[in-house]
Motif scaffolding. Structure first.
Motif, mmCIF file in Angstrom:
data_model
loop_
_atom_site.group_PDB
_atom_site.id
_atom_site.type_symbol
_atom_site.label_atom_id
_atom_site.label_comp_id
_atom_site.label_asym_id
_atom_site.label_seq_id
_atom_site.Cartn_x
_atom_site.Cartn_y
_atom_site.Cartn_z
ATOM 1 N N ARG B 624 -5.002 -0.173 -3.694
ATOM 2 C CA ARG B 624 -4.018 -0.232 -4.777
ATOM 3 C C ARG B 624 -3.388 -1.614 -4.780
ATOM 4 N N LEU B 625 -3.229 -2.155 -5.958
ATOM 5 C CA LEU B 625 -2.642 -3.492 -6.082
ATOM 6 C C LEU B 625 -1.310 -3.396 -6.807
ATOM 7 N N VAL B 631 0.567 -7.887 -3.808
ATOM 8 C CA VAL B 631 0.420 -7.190 -2.523
ATOM 9 C C VAL B 631 -0.580 -6.047 -2.691
ATOM 10 N N ALA B 632 -1.622 -6.061 -1.866
ATOM 11 C CA ALA B 632 -2.646 -5.017 -1.915
ATOM 12 C C ALA B 632 -2.440 -4.060 -0.756
ATOM 13 N N ARG B 633 -2.723 -2.816 -1.015
ATOM 14 C CA ARG B 633 -2.633 -1.843 0.066
ATOM 15 C C ARG B 633 -3.924 -1.031 0.084
ATOM 16 N N THR B 669 -4.309 -10.621 5.380
ATOM 17 C CA THR B 669 -3.125 -11.271 5.966
ATOM 18 C C THR B 669 -3.409 -12.293 7.051
ATOM 19 N N LEU B 686 4.566 -13.549 14.343
ATOM 20 C CA LEU B 686 5.347 -13.294 13.130
ATOM 21 C C LEU B 686 4.690 -13.959 11.922
ATOM 22 N N TYR B 688 1.397 -15.282 11.981
ATOM 23 C CA TYR B 688 -0.022 -14.935 11.899
ATOM 24 C C TYR B 688 -0.051 -13.413 11.850
ATOM 25 N N LYS B 689 -0.286 -12.859 10.670
ATOM 26 C CA LYS B 689 0.044 -11.455 10.460
ATOM 27 C C LYS B 689 -1.139 -10.526 10.706
ATOM 28 N N LEU B 690 -1.150 -9.965 11.916
ATOM 29 C CA LEU B 690 -2.082 -8.885 12.219
ATOM 30 C C LEU B 690 -1.653 -7.634 11.472
ATOM 31 N N THR B 692 -0.723 -3.691 11.480
ATOM 32 C CA THR B 692 -0.085 -2.822 12.472
ATOM 33 C C THR B 692 -0.550 -1.389 12.216
ATOM 34 N N ALA B 694 1.187 0.977 11.354
ATOM 35 C CA ALA B 694 1.827 1.481 10.139
ATOM 36 C C ALA B 694 1.021 1.145 8.890
ATOM 37 N N ASP B 695 0.165 0.147 8.997
ATOM 38 C CA ASP B 695 -0.651 -0.260 7.853
ATOM 39 C C ASP B 695 -1.981 0.490 7.787
ATOM 40 N N ALA B 750 -1.448 -12.047 -0.656
ATOM 41 C CA ALA B 750 -0.733 -11.568 -1.835
ATOM 42 C C ALA B 750 -0.551 -12.702 -2.842
#
Lengths: 300, 768
Positions: B624-625, B631-633, B669, B686, B688-690, B692, B694-695, B750
């Motif tokens: 979903r964009l 921002v894509a999820r 990311t 912070l 360099y976004k791996l 998580t 939760a994602d 994004a």
């Protein structure tokens, strides 16, 4: 060498500050900053985390008082905050990770003065003041007066933030905080926006405030002019909010985003915050945090 | 299959890791141990004028300060030996080690490292791949022609190695492209990224006499040992590498890194010495990160949708030195060519020096980027010819018996089944909201057969011990060895303990690299167990008065076939054996053969065009964009993998899920950002976004199980890297559908997605 002591009373803590010590509570900024070489640990550190005077959330007829030691984990689930001061709960729930939220305090966050702090914009739109105390007295300072520049506040070195106070909410009011984030945990705001909205019985806006995160040297209060006053929250008024927010912002370019992208997205966040706050003001329950409930970056 | 339906699998290392009782290198303390700090160049390209360590040495508590003058003067690295342990004459990236310090504690060591005087003259920075290839570009290695290179390796100035893959001839490709009905030409650019293991690496070295023991967080203990032997000029039996629990590697801990620096410090200091990296060092110093790439693809189509020809040009960033990257250009070429039936193919691919951190094998090197380009391009081809992208793949993807892009004819493979299964699981073709889409991508990856050894023994009480050279990096492959031994011997996996990660004890294995542990060491453990099984059957035949050929090992006993009551426990047999010829099996079977491709005319062949036991995959991802922000999820992902026979389904699911999550990070990311000064701008978690937990989206996985010839035990192929290959590509294709055009930059951040939506709006005459 750093000297560390634990304050047994507020008076003792205030005296230590007067003698040059720096306070530590959760340590999420102080300790991490020291390890990263941003700032060495102060020579004398006084722990304030056990002071009852700094704990607790209390709502009286006309005022909410949040003790400086209240953690983000408490704020995100406290029923008073969630129902009446939702923007603070929305923001607290997005901070860092469970461990950061468990030890990081509102007072610490406020006094750290980062323009990217999540709870800052909610405090501004809710009309909060910081209660700063010394051995000789205390004073209330508005958030706009408190935050001077990134990492810098107008508080004197001997002043301890003991609480954040804000007026009780009028009827038919709602607030919300949304932020742009690239992932769902361990994130810092790319941009963010908080809104507070009060409606009359006909659904027209009687009061509205918006503040922006991470688009200026401090959290930025937005002058909405007549964009919302006396109007319904609809596509036209939301578009006006987005435009004003984007024009108010003075963002920088950095690793997280360019200024151009920040300027655009802060407008998007502002309109989403106003929309969510308006729905809450109208009696709708939107679960904390808005970012998760309404989907990606708070889109619907 | 749901997890609950699969056999129970208890990882031998699981409880230690979960409860915190496991010990990592950073947890080790030896008597008299010193702390090491490395002094890095901190500048991307410079000529060294002076390195003065006298002030550092004079600091009380400092035991030794070493530079290039204190170790043997030689260049090392496989294929293209182009680096020294310590910078000599020139520094070529910011993380280059110019000196190493051992001191009484970390503070003094850091003080001494800072006190090393480093005078230099700045040299022009080579950062951009195309600029590096331009005539007259500054050289990263002025002496490149003098290096003692192995094999058929075309090189030129800033080109460290070059490979091409060709099917047909170059002229044939030109003619086919000229004759094609439709030609699509595009450029795809991928940024570099990192392995980012949870555990920043540590090394402890201790000498006893002329022997050194090194505890280190490496994925490849024997490579680490060989690196120490080569650089400090020691025989292999005086260097012992031990790996305590390893906190992940993802390829970042493949190769030889800082073991020799610390061994040299320990020798000079006459004390044990310990190095533990900070997170920032883990980002900046190792010669292992995922390479940036530029990929140009030009593909001709026939009107019926079949692919007529492909021409490609690839630049793979090598960084300052050649770690294990010599084969990357050829591997990249294979991935941009893809698992398709294309009659004419020519890809030129170069490994390009820059003044950035060296590239090295990070989980499926070159493949996520190459697949992302190839599969994004494939959707563009389908669109150009007016076909559905899945139907286009059905038509063009290879199947059993087909000939691939270098002329290799594949045996029984499950790529088409992967495509069918993943798209069905994802519900491809369903109606979706206009901010959602399902993207599909195919991936492939070779297996790497090789020599590998293990011992298995049963002691007098019947308890089993596996002693293996294989390295557990978190994949669970080594843990699965217990299952193989247990199955061969009719025992329970929990009857076995594993001694692993010690080069002084176990026979050679390549290590946790190339998805090869189960493929190769699994065969070794089976072979060793078979020897014990024969011994057990002989003993049982004597005791039960039956022919050895009639003895069956099952449920912890040996019994006569058809007479389960006529049995003796394996523990009893072990006790008997312990008094005479002991139950010790050794396994080192002949590796499966690599296929030969008659007439293959690839230039600069590095052995990765003809693929042994290739693995295939298809990922179908629903995205979903948020159009207003870009921002894509990832909402859900369906994965189908042909990795041959699956030995342990729970472990296999874990590999796919981890690979997918890493792939999402690469897609959206994770990317290294360099400044004008050639230094990394985001060497921290912070910025360099791996991804998580939760994602993490729901991940459904199906295995197309084909027992594969010339592969691992029971027809198993590798799996650890494969799930990393097509994830970013599938996300790219979903985003392209929503946005209306591909995002031809990786990661598809994004902001980049938002910029693409703006340009579409501009193109359609709307205002932004």
């Amino acid at each position: 060498m750093t000297t560390f002591s634990i304050a047994q009373s507020l008076d003792q803590a205030l005296q230590a500050l007067a003698d040059g010590a720096r306070p530590v509570a959760g340590g999420t900024d102080l300790v991490v900053g020291s390890r990263q070489g941003k700032a060495p640990l102060p020579d004398t550190v006084i722990a304030i985390d056990r002071l009852d005077e700094l704990a607790g959330i209390s709502l009286s007829d006309d005022q909410l008082r949040i003790g400086a030691m209240v953690t983000h984990a408490q704020l995100m689930v406290d029923p008073i905050i969630a129902e009446h001061f939702s923007a603070i709960a929305d923001a607290a729930a997005l901070v860092g990770s469970p461990s950061t939220r468990n030890v990081g305090t509102l007072g610490g966050n406020v006094m750290n003065g980062s323009p990217a702090m999540d709870t800052g914009a909610p405090l501004i739109v809710l009309g909060a003041t910081a209660e700063l105390q010394t051995t000789s007295g205390n004073r209330q300072v508005t958030m706009e007066e408190l935050w001077v520049s990134p990492g810098k506040t107008s508080a004197n070195a001997d002043e301890l933030c003991v609480a954040l106070n804000m007026p009780a909410r009028p009827a038919n009011s709602g607030s919300a905080y949304v932020r742009l984030e690239y992932r769902r945990a361990m994130e810092i705001a790319v941009v963010g926006a908080a809104a507070s909205v009060t409606l009359d019985d006909g659904g027209m806006v009687t009061d509205a405030r918006v503040a922006l995160t991470a688009v200026a040297a401090t959290i930025l209060a937005v002058d909405l002019g007549d964009a919302l006053a006396g109007k319904p929250i609809d596509e036209a008024s939301l578009a006006a909010v987005a435009k004003i927010a984007s024009e108010t912002a003075t963002p920088i370019s950095d690793l997280r985003a360019t200024d151009r992208y920040r300027r655009h997205t802060v407008g998007v966040m502002a309109r989403r915050a106003v929309e969510a706050a308006g729905r809450r003001a109208g009696g709708e329950t939107i679960a904390i945090p808005v970012n998760r409930t309404l989907g990606i970056g708070a889109s619907q | 299959m749901a997890i609950t339906d699969t056999p129970r699998f208890v990882r031998a290392d699981g409880p230690d890791k979960v409860t915190g009782s496991g010990r990592y290198v950073a947890d080790l303390t030896l008597t008299g141990m010193l702390t090491a700090k490395l002094r890095y160049a901190g500048i991307a390209h410079a000529r060294i004028i002076k390195i003065d360590v006298s002030a550092a040495k004079a600091i009380p508590g400092v035991f030794s300060v070493l530079t290039a003058d204190d170790v043997p003067d030689l260049r090392y690295s496989p294929v293209v030996p182009d680096r020294h342990l310590f910078a000599k004459d020139t520094v070529r990236f910011e993380g280059e080690v110019i000196a190493a310090v051992a001191a009484i504690n970390a503070e003094v060591a850091q003080q001494a490292a800072d006190a090393v005087v480093f005078e230099y003259e700045e040299l022009p920075i080579v950062a951009d791949l195309e600029a590096a290839l331009a005539p007259g570009a500054p050289l990263v290695h002025e002496d490149w022609e003098s290096y003692d290179v192995t094999g058929d390796t075309p090189r030129d100035r800033n080109v460290a190695t070059f490979s091409s893959i060709t099917k047909g001839t170059k002229e044939g490709v030109d003619a086919a492209l000229a004759a094609a009905d439709i030609v699509v030409k595009q450029r795809y650019v991928a940024d570099g990224s990192h392995a980012a293991p949870i555990e920043p690496r540590g090394v402890v070295a201790q000498w006893e006499g002329n022997k050194v023991t090194i505890w280190t967080s490496t994925q490849v203990p024997f490579d680490a040992r060989n690196g120490v032997c080569e650089t400090l000029q020691m025989p292999s039996n005086r260097v012992r590498i031990i790996v305590p629990h390893l906190g992940g590697g993802f390829g970042g801990k493949c190769g030889f890194h800082f073991e020799a620096h610390i061994a040299a410090l320990a020798k000079a200091s006459k004390r044990p010495v310990k190095l533990v990296f900070s997170r920032e060092e883990e980002f900046l110093a190792p010669d292992r990160r995922r390479e940036s790439m530029i990929i140009d693809l030009e593909t001709g189509l026939n009107a019926d949708g079949t692919i007529a020809a492909r021409r490609g040009w690839v630049a793979v960033e090598n960084g300052a030195y050649t770690a294990d990257s010599a084969f990357f250009p050829q591997l990249a070429a294979m991935h941009v060519a893809g698992p398709y039936k294309i009659p004419f193919v020519h890809i030129d691919s170069s490994l390009v020096y820059t003044n950035h951190q060296p590239s090295g094998s990070v989980r499926a090197p070159t493949a996520p980027q190459g697949c992302w380009a190839c599969e994004t391009h494939t959707d563009e081809l389908a669109k150009a010819v007016g076909m559905d992208s899945v139907a286009f793949r059905k038509l063009n993807a290879i199947d059993t018996g087909d000939e691939g892009v270098v002329g290799q004819v594949y045996g029984e493979i499950g790529l088409q089944q992967c495509l069918d299964t993943a798209t069905e699981m994802a519900g491809y073709g369903q109606d979706l909201p206009d901010d959602e889409a399902i993207g599909v991508a195919l991936g492939w990856w070779p297996s790497f057969p090789g020599a590998s050894g293990a011992f298995v023994r049963l002691d007098a009480d019947g308890a089993g011990q596996i002693v293996t050279g294989a390295q557990e990096c978190g994949t669970g492959a080594v843990m699965t060895l217990r299952q193989l031994a247990a199955d061969e011997l009719g025992m329970d996996p929990e009857d076995f303990e594993i001694i692993y990660q010690d080069t002084g004890v176990a026979p050679y294995d390549t290590g946790a690299t190339g998805s090869q542990t189960l493929l190769n060491n699994g065969r070794a453990v089976v072979a060793a167990s078979e020897q014990i099984a024969e011994q057990l059957k002989d003993h049982a035949a004597n005791m039960l008065e039956a022919a050895a050929g009639d003895i069956v090992l099952a449920n912890g006993t040996a019994h006569v076939a058809g007479s389960p009551d006529k049995s003796v426990s394996i523990a009893e047999l072990a006790e008997v054996a312990a008094g005479g010829q002991m139950l010790i099996g050794k396994g080192s079977p002949v590796p499966p053969e690599y296929p030969e491709i008659p007439g293959m005319n690839c230039v600069g062949d590095q052995g990765v065009a003809a693929w042994a036991a290739p693995q295939f995959s298809c990922h179908a991802v629903r995205v979903r964009l948020d159009r207003d922000t870009g921002v894509a999820r990832v909402l859900a992902i369906a994965c189908a993998h042909d990795s041959g026979t699956i030995i342990n389904e729970i472990a296999a699911h874990g590999q796919v899920e981890g690979g997918v999550l890493m792939g999402i990070g690469q897609a959206l990311t994770e990317g290294t950002v360099y400044g004008e000064d050639g230094r990394q701008q985001n060497p921290a978690l912070l910025e360099y976004k791996l991804q998580t937990f939760a994602d993490a989206p729901p991940i459904s996985t199906a295995f197309i199980q084909i027992a594969t010839a010339e592969a691992g035990p029971r027809g198993a192929k590798g799996l650890a890297e494969a799930p990393n290959v097509p994830t970013a590509a599938a996300i790219s294709n979903a985003l392209a559908k929503i946005v209306g055009q591909p995002i031809r930059q990786l990661p598809m951040t994004a902001e980049r997605v938002w910029e693409a939506t703006l340009s579409i709006a501009d193109d359609s005459g709307e205002t932004a």
